[in-house]
Design an enzyme around this catalytic site. Structure first.
Site, PDB file in Angstrom:
ATOM      1  N   ASP A   1      29.070   5.471 -26.112  1.00 19.69           N
ATOM      2  CA  ASP A   1      29.757   4.257 -25.984  1.00 19.69           C
ATOM      3  C   ASP A   1      30.895   3.469 -25.929  1.00 19.69           C
ATOM      4  O   ASP A   1      30.496   2.953 -26.968  1.00 19.69           O
ATOM      5  CB  ASP A   1      29.557   4.311 -23.760  1.00 19.69           C
TER       6      ASP A   1
ATOM      7  N   ASN B   1      21.963   2.219 -10.919  1.00 16.21           N
ATOM      8  CA  ASN B   1      22.599   3.469 -10.022  1.00 16.21           C
ATOM      9  C   ASN B   1      22.008   4.918 -10.934  1.00 16.21           C
ATOM     10  O   ASN B   1      23.109   5.692 -10.369  1.00 16.21           O
ATOM     11  CB  ASN B   1      24.312   3.585 -10.231  1.00 16.21           C
TER      12      ASN B   1
ATOM     13  N   HIS C   1      22.677   5.913 -14.005  1.00 11.19           N
ATOM     14  CA  HIS C   1      23.562   6.631 -14.983  1.00 11.19           C
ATOM     15  C   HIS C   1      23.008   6.314 -16.555  1.00 11.19           C
ATOM     16  O   HIS C   1      22.229   5.496 -16.881  1.00 11.19           O
ATOM     17  CB  HIS C   1      25.210   5.344 -14.867  1.00 11.19           C
TER      18      HIS C   1
ATOM     19  N   GLU D   1      28.744   7.326 -14.346  1.00 11.51           N
ATOM     20  CA  GLU D   1      28.843   6.648 -13.754  1.00 11.51           C
ATOM     21  C   GLU D   1      28.434   7.540 -12.363  1.00 11.51           C
ATOM     22  O   GLU D   1      29.013   8.842 -12.329  1.00 11.51           O
ATOM     23  CB  GLU D   1      29.526   6.038 -12.878  1.00 11.51           C
TER      24      GLU D   1
END
Length: 246
Positions: free
Chosen positions: A67, A136, A138, A143
């Site tokens: 990313d 979370n 991810h 996400e």
């Protein structure tokens, strides 16, 4: 899925580095999928040490990063371009022409995403993908959502991710709100995956990834469906896992 719980962050990093080194020894022209952030940082240092001490050869290796932030230039110290070059690439003998990182400054982000997937495909796919995991759950910048994003795409970062990444910036307002990320399908096509996690704040995310319901609400849970995943965590991140290998 193989789960390895190590005694420390250092041991986690060395275990991962040895697996990557083994991959390169067995296949010198391996294609690696690489991650940024604090979790893999020591792993990269261990690989640099192996390169310098016993000559681990990266000259035929190709790398694709997971990313990159949108709107930050490669020269920005908070960009993932900068991170990779200054923490890893400049200390090994990887060829610059074999390094691929999404261009967050591209004029056409959708085209950049499409072209990035095509580059991975044209290169024969990823042999070994390194992943971290967010609080979370991810992976990459995929996400929690109502669906799994398949291919490389533009993503709006969750508030929790922005807060977590704000420690790398002088001001939380400077954290980009958008990024380019490999999608779940792109990640899942990797032949082998290593998932790394350390610290007690990652324990719940690791638990969801390894034992939870497979759901886009916990993106890392999709890894349960992959045929060759090694989860390497320190004892704090693995605290909620049953029946683990030490």
């Amino acid at each position: 899925m193989r789960i390895i719980v190590t005694k420390s962050y250092d041991a986690m990093s060395m275990t991962a580095a040895k697996i990557i080194a083994g991959q390169i020894y067995l296949k010198p022209n391996s294609t690696l999928g690489l991650a940024t952030g604090s979790t893999p940082l020591l792993m990269y240092k261990k690989l640099i040490d192996i390169h310098k001490s016993i000559g681990l050869d990266f000259s035929a290796v190709t790398s694709f990063n997971l990313d990159e932030y949108i709107g930050i230039s490669p020269e920005n110290p908070e960009s993932y371009h900068y991170f990779m070059y200054n923490n890893f690439f400049k200390y090994i003998n990887i060829m610059p022409k074999n390094i691929y990182i999404p261009d967050g400054m591209a004029a056409d982000i959708n085209k950049e995403c499409h072209d990035y997937d095509q580059l991975i495909k044209n290169n024969g796919g990823i042999d070994l993908q390194v992943l971290g995991i967010g609080k979370n759950a991810h992976i990459g910048f995929n996400e929690p959502d109502i669906k799994f994003e398949t291919t490389t795409h533009k993503v709006k970062l969750d508030d929790e991710t922005i807060e977590a990444n704000s420690r790398f910036f002088a001001d939380a307002k400077q954290v980009p709100r958008y990024a380019i990320s490999m999608g779940i399908k792109t990640i899942m096509f990797a032949k082998k995956i290593i998932l790394l996690a350390n610290g007690k704040n990652k324990a719940e995310a690791v638990f969801k990834a390894v034992t939870g319901k497979i759901s886009p609400a916990a993106p890392a849970s999709i890894l349960q469906l992959h045929q060759d995943v090694i989860v390497i965590v320190d004892k704090e991140a693995g605290a909620m896992l049953p029946h683990v290998e030490n």
